[in-house]
Design a protein around this motif. Sequence first.
Motif, PDB file in Angstrom:
ATOM      1  N   UNK A  70      -9.831  -3.849  10.490  1.00 41.29           N
ATOM      2  CA  UNK A  70      -8.570  -3.453   9.860  1.00 41.29           C
ATOM      3  C   UNK A  70      -7.648  -2.836  10.893  1.00 41.29           C
ATOM      4  N   UNK A  71      -6.387  -3.194  10.780  1.00 41.98           N
ATOM      5  CA  UNK A  71      -5.373  -2.645  11.668  1.00 41.98           C
ATOM      6  C   UNK A  71      -4.226  -2.175  10.777  1.00 41.98           C
ATOM      7  N   UNK A  72      -4.278  -0.924  10.398  1.00 44.99           N
ATOM      8  CA  UNK A  72      -3.264  -0.407   9.487  1.00 44.99           C
ATOM      9  C   UNK A  72      -3.681  -0.585   8.047  1.00 44.99           C
ATOM     10  N   UNK A  73      -2.854  -1.240   7.261  1.00 48.15           N
ATOM     11  CA  UNK A  73      -3.064  -1.353   5.827  1.00 48.15           C
ATOM     12  C   UNK A  73      -3.909  -2.554   5.413  1.00 48.15           C
ATOM     13  N   UNK A  74      -4.165  -3.505   6.311  1.00 48.08           N
ATOM     14  CA  UNK A  74      -4.888  -4.724   5.959  1.00 48.08           C
ATOM     15  C   UNK A  74      -6.200  -4.877   6.708  1.00 48.08           C
ATOM     16  N   UNK A  94      -6.617  -8.526   2.801  1.00 45.63           N
ATOM     17  CA  UNK A  94      -6.745  -7.660   1.623  1.00 45.63           C
ATOM     18  C   UNK A  94      -6.429  -6.230   2.046  1.00 45.63           C
ATOM     19  N   UNK A  95      -6.154  -5.341   1.076  1.00 40.23           N
ATOM     20  CA  UNK A  95      -5.919  -3.937   1.436  1.00 40.23           C
ATOM     21  C   UNK A  95      -7.144  -3.338   2.143  1.00 40.23           C
ATOM     22  N   UNK A  96      -6.917  -2.631   3.210  1.00 38.36           N
ATOM     23  CA  UNK A  96      -8.009  -2.081   4.020  1.00 38.36           C
ATOM     24  C   UNK A  96      -8.919  -1.152   3.244  1.00 38.36           C
ATOM     25  N   UNK A  97      -8.395  -0.421   2.290  1.00 41.59           N
ATOM     26  CA  UNK A  97      -9.188   0.585   1.573  1.00 41.59           C
ATOM     27  C   UNK A  97      -9.704   0.108   0.212  1.00 41.59           C
ATOM     28  N   UNK A  98      -9.525  -1.166  -0.118  1.00 40.22           N
ATOM     29  CA  UNK A  98     -10.011  -1.682  -1.405  1.00 40.22           C
ATOM     30  C   UNK A  98     -11.537  -1.692  -1.412  1.00 40.22           C
TER      31      UNK A  98
END
Length: 122
Positions: A70-74, A94-98
């Motif tokens: 992940x690099x940032x939000x994805x 996908x969202x990094x924190x999902x």
Amino acid sequence: MTGAMSVDGAVSGTTLECSGNRPLVGYVDGTAAVALRHIRELRRALFIGQPFSPLTVEIFDGGTVTLPAADGELRYILSLTAIDGVIELRAEPVPARADAAELWQEFGFSMTTKAAARRQEP
């Protein structure tokens, strides 16, 4: 039938086994494995790596592809679709924190349970 398994052995839903009582998709020594001999029994699968670690895939000829961390939000997960014995692999952002449950829902997976396990004894 839909099921999920994590590398640490946690399971959700129903695991589909092929001949030899082995899972159609599972883990062998910490590496995700797909039983290619029985690929026509598989419709689709998601491979969800750790949120901030790269995800490396090795195909049967020894070639590899690495999805970046992940690099940032994805981040990327690997989507596998099998159609008439042909496998398509796609890196899906996908969202990094999902969490896993959110990703299953996003891709239309609904975990199933065996009817016998749901029955209540009187």
